[in-house]
Write an enzyme that holds these catalytic residues in place. Structure first.
Site, PDB file in Angstrom:
ATOM      1  CG  ASP A 147     -11.853  61.661 -34.006  1.00 44.23           C
ATOM      2  OD1 ASP A 147     -11.974  62.167 -35.137  1.00 44.23           O
ATOM      3  OD2 ASP A 147     -12.203  60.488 -33.748  1.00 44.23           O
ATOM      4  CD  GLU A 182      -9.662  67.538 -41.433  1.00 45.55           C
ATOM      5  OE1 GLU A 182     -10.503  68.364 -41.800  1.00 45.55           O
ATOM      6  OE2 GLU A 182      -9.208  66.667 -42.204  1.00 45.55           O
ATOM      7  CD1 TRP A 183     -12.240  61.779 -39.261  1.00 41.87           C
ATOM      8  CD2 TRP A 183     -13.667  63.495 -39.429  1.00 41.87           C
ATOM      9  NE1 TRP A 183     -12.757  62.010 -38.009  1.00 41.87           N
ATOM     10  CE2 TRP A 183     -13.650  63.058 -38.082  1.00 41.87           C
ATOM     11  CE3 TRP A 183     -14.510  64.558 -39.771  1.00 41.87           C
ATOM     12  CZ2 TRP A 183     -14.411  63.653 -37.084  1.00 41.87           C
ATOM     13  CZ3 TRP A 183     -15.275  65.146 -38.782  1.00 41.87           C
ATOM     14  CH2 TRP A 183     -15.215  64.693 -37.459  1.00 41.87           C
ATOM     15  N   GLY A 184     -10.226  64.868 -43.454  1.00 37.86           N
ATOM     16  CA  GLY A 184      -9.965  65.385 -44.792  1.00 37.86           C
ATOM     17  C   GLY A 184     -10.782  66.535 -45.323  1.00 37.86           C
ATOM     18  CG  ASP A 205     -13.760  56.537 -39.263  1.00 35.52           C
ATOM     19  OD1 ASP A 205     -12.935  57.468 -39.305  1.00 35.52           O
ATOM     20  OD2 ASP A 205     -14.440  56.285 -38.263  1.00 35.52           O
TER      21      ASP A 205
END
Length: 400
Positions: A147, A182-184, A205
């Site tokens: 993460d 890292e969510w983009g 998320d």
């Protein structure tokens, strides 16, 4: 002569290293993620029960190998700075849990973060990459979700930190898949494979809803699909665009998935996520309570013909060929020469579709097999029919 021998040795080493990389996540990983159900209380008893339920439900037979142990398993570090599990949550230790899963033909994924602390405020791996990688390998870990909470926003730092953990994993003596999370925002599809990742999250998320229209957080199923539709060129064996968890079976369950108005989805919406994630080569990981899973969710998760698209050896992500206010139509080639098409009705009411295959770049006639009805529905150069609100029709096309 000696120089030639040295060069040959380096060449063989490089080829061996490339061979190791190519066999990691040759197809998208499949499994179950602990976060939505267990949140801050993952524990040995419940994880083992979930693994047993995955076996008895037919999910393992269908290809779901992994238990992904998410955040909050950590108990700090010992007097030698080795990361340890919370002894109350995992009294037998993580190695014992991995051994249990391996004995049942399953694999164990674990979680850490590229900062001193994780999203939940637990011990993470920054500056302990080599030590933690060796620990994970000694435990028998097969996958690391890494993460990016509490880390700098810039791209170069992210590349450096993910590259460092990837190197550490490769040196640890065990094949461990690296999932970049890292969510983009830093567009990891541009650099994730180069730094050593096998997959990368494309959005923040996902929540238990079809669409987020407010932009305040917690994306819905279609937000993810729409984002991933433009990333086909970055996907292939050993490098996957990751759309986050499957939400089928949650039905608005309280917890992380219910945040930001995650009140649940219709059967058609849950089924569409499975269909479209399979077309788009996303890793498939369920997140509902498998022990209490209803027949609807079980049917969605274990559709072998849809899973076969996701796991197709060619690894070619579907491309969106048609995008209108009502329709998205995706096409992907398959390893045996067949094609798969997915027709999504984005509107809130039933619509009549009329899709000519020539408009998708497919000439001639095809035998059409509906992968949710599990039957051949015609031989033609087009498909016409009704599609309900947010439903996705998925067909396998064989040339005739």
């Amino acid at each position: 002569m000696r120089l030639i021998k040295i060069c040959m040795a380096l060449l063989l080493f490089t080829q061996a290293a490339l061979g190791q990389e190519s066999k990691l996540a040759a197809t998208p990983p499949m499994g179950w993620m602990s976060w939505n159900i267990m949140s801050e209380n993952p524990n040995e008893k419940d994880i083992k029960e979930m693994a047993d339920a995955m076996i008895s439900s037919g999910m393992v037979k269908a290809g779901y190998q992994y238990i992904f142990l998410d955040d909050c398993w950590q108990g700090g570090r010992d007097n030698k700075n080795n990361i340890i599990a919370d002894p109350n949550k995992f009294p037998s230790g993580i190695k014992s849990l991995a051994d249990y899963l391996h004995s049942k033909g399953m694999k164990l994924g674990i979680y850490s973060d590229a900062a001193p602390l994780t999203c939940g405020g637990y011990t993470a791996s920054l500056n302990f990459e080599d030590q933690d990688a060796k620990t994970f390998a000694s435990w028998g870990i097969d996958y690391l979700k890494y993460d990016y909470c509490n880390a700098p926003e810039d791209v170069e730092t992210a590349k450096k930190r993910y590259g460092k953990i990837a190197q550490a994993l490769r040196k640890a003596g065990r094949d461990i898949v690296l999932g970049i999370c890292e969510w983009g925002p830093r567009e990891p599809w541009n650099w994730g494979a180069q730094v050593g990742g096998q997959s990368w999250r494309t959005t923040y998320d996902i929540r238990d809803k079809w669409l987020d229209t407010e932009g305040k957080g917690g994306v819905g199923i279609y937000n993810v699909v729409d984002k991933m539709a433009g990333l086909a060129s970055f996907s292939g064996p050993g490098k996957w665009n990751d759309g986050d968890m499957l939400v089928a079976g949650l039905h608005g369950t309280k917890g992380p998935s219910s945040a930001f108005k995650g009140v649940g989805c219709t059967k058609a919406e849950y089924q569409s996520q499975m269909s479209l994630y399979s077309m788009l080569n996303s890793p498939l990981y369920a997140s509902c309570d498998i022990r209490k899973m209803d027949d609807e969710a079980r049917t969605i998760f274990t559709n072998a013909e849809v899973i076969a698209l996701n796991q197709d050896a060619l690894g070619k992500q579907a491309e969106r060929k048609i995008k209108t206010d009502i329709w998205d139509v995706f096409v992907r080639p398959l390893a045996n020469g067949d094609f798969a098409i997915a027709i999504l009705n984005k509107s809130a009411s039933t619509q009549n579709a009329n899709v000519n295959f020539a408009d998708l770049g497919l000439t001639g006639k095809y035998e059409l097999k509906d992968l949710w009805q599990h039957k051949v529905v015609g031989k033609n150069n087009k498909w016409t029919g009704e599609v309900t609100a947010h439903e996705t029709k998925v067909f396998r096309l064989k040339k005739v």
